[in-house]
Every structure is written in structure tokens, then in C-alpha cells.
Design a protein around this motif. Structure first.
Motif, PDB file in Angstrom:
ATOM      1  N   MET A 122       3.629  -5.946   0.293  1.00 26.53           N
ATOM      2  CA  MET A 122       3.740  -5.589  -1.125  1.00 26.53           C
ATOM      3  C   MET A 122       5.053  -6.106  -1.689  1.00 26.53           C
ATOM      4  N   ASP A 123       5.076  -6.359  -2.995  1.00 26.52           N
ATOM      5  CA  ASP A 123       6.335  -6.728  -3.637  1.00 26.52           C
ATOM      6  C   ASP A 123       7.204  -5.485  -3.818  1.00 26.52           C
ATOM      7  N   ALA A 124       8.488  -5.670  -3.595  1.00 21.87           N
ATOM      8  CA  ALA A 124       9.403  -4.542  -3.716  1.00 21.87           C
ATOM      9  C   ALA A 124       9.578  -4.090  -5.171  1.00 21.87           C
ATOM     10  N   ASP A 125       9.182  -4.953  -6.114  1.00 22.60           N
ATOM     11  CA  ASP A 125       9.311  -4.556  -7.525  1.00 22.60           C
ATOM     12  C   ASP A 125       8.154  -3.669  -7.966  1.00 22.60           C
ATOM     13  N   MET A 126       7.261  -3.338  -7.022  1.00 16.43           N
ATOM     14  CA  MET A 126       6.160  -2.405  -7.254  1.00 16.43           C
ATOM     15  C   MET A 126       5.186  -2.895  -8.317  1.00 16.43           C
ATOM     16  N   GLN A 127       5.009  -4.207  -8.395  1.00 13.06           N
ATOM     17  CA  GLN A 127       3.979  -4.739  -9.286  1.00 13.06           C
ATOM     18  C   GLN A 127       2.601  -4.576  -8.656  1.00 13.06           C
ATOM     19  N   HIS A 128       2.608  -4.337  -7.377  1.00 14.59           N
ATOM     20  CA  HIS A 128       1.351  -4.069  -6.688  1.00 14.59           C
ATOM     21  C   HIS A 128       1.143  -2.561  -6.611  1.00 14.59           C
ATOM     22  N   GLN A 188       3.020  -4.239 -14.769  1.00 16.33           N
ATOM     23  CA  GLN A 188       4.161  -4.918 -15.379  1.00 16.33           C
ATOM     24  C   GLN A 188       5.391  -4.672 -14.520  1.00 16.33           C
ATOM     25  N   ARG A 189       6.256  -5.680 -14.462  1.00 14.06           N
ATOM     26  CA  ARG A 189       7.513  -5.480 -13.755  1.00 14.06           C
ATOM     27  C   ARG A 189       8.355  -4.484 -14.547  1.00 14.06           C
ATOM     28  N   GLN A 190       8.798  -3.417 -13.877  1.00 15.54           N
ATOM     29  CA  GLN A 190       9.521  -2.363 -14.587  1.00 15.54           C
ATOM     30  C   GLN A 190      11.013  -2.658 -14.694  1.00 15.54           C
TER      31      GLN A 190
HETATM   32 MG    MG Z   1       7.205  -9.347  -9.296  1.00 15.20          MG
END
Ligand code: MG
Ligand code: UDP
Length: 313
Positions: A93-99, A198-200
Motif C-alpha cells: 500500500m502507499d504510505a499516503d493512504m490513497q489506497h 485523494q491524497r490528503q
Molecule cells: Mg500517492
């Protein structure tokens, strides 16, 4: 109890860490039938991402971290993740929690059904027409060059069985196109869909140039067909040139027509020059990859794994 590792590559994601923790807490809460490991990979961040990882690791035994010696890029960060993951299954998973974490139960379900690679495909909502079209053309073109089925609109968000992880770990190339590698290894695949978030916090690390590089990389790592294309192109051009030669000989000798010099020569020269440069460029692309691979360097070095410097492989 089966153990699942979530690999989270992170580059300058300090702003996302709180949300990441919330999401991971909910994963543990919602899926009590599994043992969870959260493997944070710090890809040479220049902000406080590492400090936050160390804090998480100290406060919660679910968290492990690998601190890479510099920024290697997401592909290599994932490679490190595969090396250090200890689970029977692995989720990337992406660490930016886009998933979104709420598709994880569905992934686990398919995994239990016997699928080895449960990949998540983006639902194409809210993307611009231009982006949709270019990606459609790109996939179409790429697919026409190779026999391996390519999963469209699919990134790294997926659950992999241990057998897939072990397969991927044996592929030590450093010029990595992990997307292509998932397809290449085969195994039982199952696609599910998800809505990209969305990227937060923070910002995306993909510049236009990086995307162009990624697209080219996709080609050169999937297939050597462009090389073949260069040969075919050379063959066609030579053939046409040969026919033209015969034609000129006949026209001058039989009909005694004077040949128009300058324009014909210019056009042919420029055309041939273009074809040659293109072919050289294609060869260069592959040569560059060979150059980087043939050095045989390890993909990465680490500063620390959970505070120690031991290397697992
Ligand atoms: Mg991202
Ligand atoms: N990432 C990384 N190394 C890099 C660039 C990105 O580990 O050099 C991580 C990043 O922290 C994130 C994931 O890869 O968790 C995807 O990156 P990003 O969100 O920038 O890409 P996008 O979502 O725009 O495709």
C-alpha cells in the motif's frame, strides 16, 4: 493464525503518518483472524518520517521499519519490503493512504479462496479525458507488443501470497518495473476494484518527466519488441531504397531523363538519418538497462532494520 505483512514504502510522508496509524489500527480491529505486521520502508526521506517510524515501532509491536541508506525510488523500496516481510501474505500500500484499507477484507477473502495475487484496479472516476485516453493508448500499445497479459489501471496495491513474494525476491534486477514483474510471474490472479482516495497530506512525487521515464521503462522492461521493430524498419527502408535505385537506373539509361538531384538526396538522407537515430536510440535504451544490470550491484543498502544493521539476504 496466518500472518499478513503490509508493506508501506514512504518518502517524505511525515504528514501522512497519523492517518496511516489510524488506518492500520482499523485493519487490526476489523480483521482479528490474522496476525498483522506493518513494515514501513523509509526511502531516504529528508523530513521526520524516520523518527515517526521509530516512534511507531517503539509504541506498537505491529510496526517494523527498514531505513534505506538513501532515496532509491518506490520500486526499490518495495523490493526491500519483499525482502524484510515475514508474513504468509503481503499487501502493498502507499504510505499516503490513497489506497483504501476497506478493500483489505475482500482481498483476504479471495486469498483464502486460493488466489495468489489479488490486485486492485482503480475505478476511473474523476480523471481527465486526456489522462484516460493516454493511459488507454499506452496500455493498448504495450499489450500489442507482448504475450503476457497486462492488468490495466492496476498499480502496486495488491495482496500477494508468499509464493509470489518468493518468486519476486528471486528477481534481483535493479532496473525494476514491478508492475511488469507481477504479470510475468503468473500464478492465480484475481482482480477487484477500488476507488482511489485523494491524497490528503504532502504532495505526489511524480513529475511529468518521471511519468515519461516510467512509460519508457514499462516498454523496455516488458518487451524487446522495439528492437525487432528497428530491424524491420531497416529492412523496409532498404527494400524501398533498392526499388528506387532500380527505377532511377532504368529512367536514366532507357529514357535518358536527367535525375533531379538535390531534393531526392535531401529527402532520402534526412529520412534515413531519422530512422538510424531512432534505431540507435532504441538500442541505447536497452544497452542502458544492460549496463545497469551487468554491474551486479545489490538493489539497495540499509541504515537499519528495527534498529539493527543486519541484512537479511
Ligand atoms: Mg500517492
Ligand atoms: N515513494 C517512495 N519513494 C519515492 C517516491 C515515492 O517510497 O522515491 C512512496 C510514497 O511515499 C508513496 C508511494 O511511494 O507511499 C507513492 O508515491 P506518490 O504518492 O508520490 O505517487 P502517486 O500516488 O502520485 O502515484
Amino acid at each position: 493464525m496466518k500472518k499478513v505483512t503490509i508493506i508501506l514504502p514512504a518518502y517524505n510522508e511525515e504528514a501522512s503518518m497519523d492517518r496511516l496509524r489510524e488506518c492500520m489500527d482499523s485493519v487490526v480491529r476489523d480483521n482479528p483472524a490474522y496476525e498483522w505486521e506493518f513494515l514501513l520502508v523509509n526511502d531516504g526521506s529528508t523530513d521526520n518520517t524516520l523518527q515517526q517510524m521509530i516512534r511507531l515501532h517503539n509504541e506498537d509491536p505491529h510496526y517494523s521499519y527498514v531505513d534505506l541508506s538513501r532515496n532509491y525510488g518506490k520500486e526499490i523500496a518495495m523490493m526491500a519490503g519483499f525482502d524484510y516481510a515475514t508474513g504468509d501474505g503481503v499487501i502493498i500500500m502507499d504510505a499516503d493512504m490513497q489506497h483504501p484499507v476497506d478493500v483489505i477484507p475482500e482481498m483476504l477473502r479471495w486469498w483464502e479462496e486460493g488466489y495468489d495475487d489479488v490486485y486492485a484496479t482503480r475505478k476511473n472516476s474523476g480523471e481527465t479525458w486526456f489522462k484516460r485516453k493516454t493511459s488507454q493508448w499506452y496500455y493498448g500499445l504495450l499489450q500489442s507488443f507482448t504475450n503476457i497479459p497486462i492488468q490495466r489501471d492496476t498499480g502496486d496495491f495488491r495482496l500477494l501470497d508468499r509464493s509470489c513474494v518468493d518468486a519476486l525476491r528471486r528477481m534481483r534486477e535493479v532496473e525494476r518495473n514491478t508492475k511488469g514483474m507481477y504479470s510475468w510471474i503468473g500464478f492465480h490472479k484475481k482482480g477487484i476494484t477500488y476507488e482511489q482516495q485523494q491524497r490528503q497530506q504532502g504532495k505526489s512525487k511524480w513529475s511529468l518527466m518521471a511519468l515519461v521515464n516510467l512509460a519508457l521503462n514499462g516498454f523496455t522492461s516488458y518487451t524487446t519488441a522495439p528492437l525487432r521493430m528497428a530491424s524491420v524498419m531497416g529492412l523496409i527502408v532498404s527494400l524501398v531504397a533498392f526499388i528506387y535505385l532500380i527505377y532511377i537506373i532504368i529512367v536514366t539509361n532507357v529514357y535518358g531523363e536527367p535525375v533531379q538531384g538535390y531534393p531526392t538526396i535531401m529527402v532520402t538522407m534526412l529520412f534515413l538519418g531519422g530512422v538510424q537515430l531512432l534505431s540507435l536510440g532504441i538500442i541505447g535504451e536497452y544497452l542502458g538497462r544492460v549496463f545497469n544490470e551487468v554491474k551486479g550491484r545489490p538493489g539497495y543498502f540499509i541504515n537499519s532494520y528495527n534498529g539493527t544493521r543486519e541484512h537479511v539476504n
